[in-house]
Design an enzyme around this catalytic site. Sequence first.
Site, PDB file in Angstrom:
ATOM      1  N   GLU A 142      -2.051 -28.753  27.497  1.00  0.00           N
ATOM      2  CA  GLU A 142      -1.835 -29.912  26.801  1.00  0.00           C
ATOM      3  C   GLU A 142      -0.713 -30.328  26.079  1.00  0.00           C
ATOM      4  O   GLU A 142      -0.705 -30.317  24.878  1.00  0.00           O
ATOM      5  CB  GLU A 142      -3.043 -30.328  25.828  1.00  0.00           C
ATOM      6  CG  GLU A 142      -4.246 -30.646  26.900  1.00  0.00           C
ATOM      7  CD  GLU A 142      -5.585 -31.323  26.289  1.00  0.00           C
ATOM      8  OE1 GLU A 142      -5.630 -31.112  25.048  1.00  0.00           O
ATOM      9  OE2 GLU A 142      -6.296 -31.710  27.071  1.00  0.00           O
ATOM     10  N   GLU A 300      -9.636 -30.063  33.142  1.00  0.00           N
ATOM     11  CA  GLU A 300     -11.193 -30.114  32.368  1.00  0.00           C
ATOM     12  C   GLU A 300     -11.883 -31.510  32.626  1.00  0.00           C
ATOM     13  O   GLU A 300     -11.118 -32.708  32.870  1.00  0.00           O
ATOM     14  CB  GLU A 300     -10.333 -30.179  30.814  1.00  0.00           C
ATOM     15  CG  GLU A 300      -9.579 -28.833  30.309  1.00  0.00           C
ATOM     16  CD  GLU A 300      -9.204 -28.850  29.088  1.00  0.00           C
ATOM     17  OE1 GLU A 300      -9.633 -29.685  28.367  1.00  0.00           O
ATOM     18  OE2 GLU A 300      -8.558 -28.008  28.818  1.00  0.00           O
TER      19      GLU A 300
HETATM   20  C1  GAL Z   1      -8.758 -30.526  25.589  1.00  0.00           C
HETATM   21  C2  GAL Z   1      -8.423 -29.046  25.171  1.00  0.00           C
HETATM   22  C3  GAL Z   1      -9.315 -28.148  25.310  1.00  0.00           C
HETATM   23  C4  GAL Z   1     -10.596 -28.453  24.615  1.00  0.00           C
HETATM   24  C5  GAL Z   1     -11.066 -29.863  25.080  1.00  0.00           C
HETATM   25  C6  GAL Z   1     -12.145 -30.306  24.298  1.00  0.00           C
HETATM   26  O1  GAL Z   1      -8.192 -31.461  24.987  1.00  0.00           O
HETATM   27  O2  GAL Z   1      -7.271 -28.807  26.383  1.00  0.00           O
HETATM   28  O3  GAL Z   1      -9.099 -26.898  25.168  1.00  0.00           O
HETATM   29  O4  GAL Z   1     -10.047 -28.468  23.235  1.00  0.00           O
HETATM   30  O5  GAL Z   1      -9.953 -30.740  24.954  1.00  0.00           O
HETATM   31  O6  GAL Z   1     -11.948 -30.591  23.022  1.00  0.00           O
END
Ligand code: GAL
Length: 650
Positions: A142, A300
């Site tokens: 990110e 994700e």
């Molecule tokens: C994203 C990040 C993950 C985790 C997820 C949930 O922004 O890439 O590592 O933090 O959010 O919080």
Amino acid sequence: MIIGVDYYPEHWNEEMWVSDAELMAKTGVKLVRVGEFAWCRLEPSDGCFDFSWLDRAIGVFAERGIKVILGTPTNCPPRWLCEEHPEVLPWGSDGKPNPIGIRGHRCYNSPVFLEYARRIVSKLAEHYKDNEAVSAWQIDNELEANICYCEACSAKHREWLRRKYGTIETLNKAYGNVVWSGEYSSWEQIDPPYGGYNRAWLNPAYMLDFSRRAAEDVTEFCNMQAELIRGYIPNAQITTNTWFCESMPDFYHTFEKLDFVSYDNYPTVSIPHDTENIYTHAVHLDIMRGIKRKNFCIMEQLSGTPGCWAPMSKTPRPGMIKGYALQAFAHGADTVVFFRWRTAATGAEMHWHGIIDHSNVPGRRFEEFAELCREAESLADIRGAELRSEVAVLYSTESEYAFKLQPQTDGMYYMEQIKLLHSAFAVYGVNVDIIGQHEELTGYKVVCAPQMYITDESVARRLYDFAEKGGTVILTNRSGAKDGNNNCVGEQLPAIYARLAGCRVEEYDPIGWDTVKVKFADGEEFTAKQWCDILQTDTAEVVAYYDGNFYKGKPAVTLNRFGSGKAYYIGTVGEKRLYRKIALDILENMGIDHIEGLPDNVEVTRREGGGHSARFVFNNTDVPQSFVIDGERLDMQPFEMKIQTVCAPL
Ligand code: GAL
Ligand code: ZN
């Protein structure tokens, strides 16, 4: 279609890796992402590397047929490095290195950081170059266009400006630095935006350049890592996972030299019941597909109750785990990786829930996930199939930055404009592309160009050309307002777009939360808010008038015939229905296939390719919906997706 999970072998003991991998394989998980925060375990002390644990973890997955996306760990330099070289850290506007303990504690421009980053990335690439289980690479995590105050960043920024403007006089002129006696007499006087001011107090030209340069840092950092990896693995598949954040990178530049786009997808768990709220994540998914104009990956995906830095929100409602993943497929994802397999028991993110809870007892969400894995396997035929669209919405990174730097009126956001136009067409079940403003427009019939705020002549030329040749363009308020330096143009708006729109803005009224009625020629009335361009037509005809305020009777929406095409100009911000009315007119006039009567937030898209065609119908609401498409009645549960596949002739 592929389902994966994000996994952190470094958080669990090795026996758990085995039982986890076994359950994953049995459930139908085909992919795990690992490694992106594990630098302190991969290089426990300066120059001493230990990949043995990662080899074992990857081995555990590989033995069970699960592939790996390997993250480069540059998001989190280890403590020893930050201690030895505080200059690897981003520096705050207080002139000190930012404290560590969270993550993302690195400056992309620090020469020492870059040296260590290059070394760990090279070591990883060299070590895993022949490992067939590693199917792709994720760079960092990110990446944001951070504004850092360290000496390396300041020096780089001055150099960037010197290259862009040549002389300090040219720069002073371009920025209008004479205002408030801000003229520079040497490059060394140029600093990052110190002080805790509201950004809107600072010179907008200076601030836009800052955002541009910070975004370039992200691109350079990605390209640097990608090149290193390709040095060892020429055909490596490389990505980075992106999202919508405060300091956005430039999506189009970031991914230009990477192989595919990855997005971190966390749709809302609380469905708003305000009918003017556009909560669908379809817009974000379409932006992601539009970055490279090809299918993408979710790196994700929402798995459980989000929370940790903020209080926890609701747990995903029944149907959401599966429905939201299928929605991503419906918009061009071929792979969906869930964040995360099991909820962390330790660390700041222990309340951001995975598919499996702390107890390690698979529950309701896991069962739904398992069902999704089975369904994904059955969709193998449409992997790679594309969404073809006749309607595009243009997205401008620069306008996004500039509006963030200088909010224009209460409640008006650039992204909302994108959403309004996107949903105006999407509600009729047509595929909508959201593409970078520099893209070619051939193949489209309709191009929505909302708030073309920062002027780029080549973009304007393409829109003129598109209309000239028969396309329909929709322009909206604030278009043509700024030049490339984020200064106001000295012309009546929409300035560069005036001939295309066939109208001019006599005066504007930023009404914020106030509302005004807008009346169409057929008598239909709509509520408008936030902004009113009081229009004067040249060659355009009037589509709708204001029905209130001192400009009652003045045009609010116009339509201009241009070449063999048309251009609408919407001078205000209407309720959703206003855009839908215009969209329906256009779809009918342009002969674009569409569906009328879909309930709000029922989404229909189509993917085609490889001899297959699939129609995705998604109920993105928390209530059952019944409706008719092509004479067929559909009764759908909340968050249910129906995928109607047909084998099309080759
Ligand atoms: C994203 C990040 C993950 C985790 C997820 C949930 O922004 O890439 O590592 O933090 O959010 O919080
Ligand atoms: Zn820095």
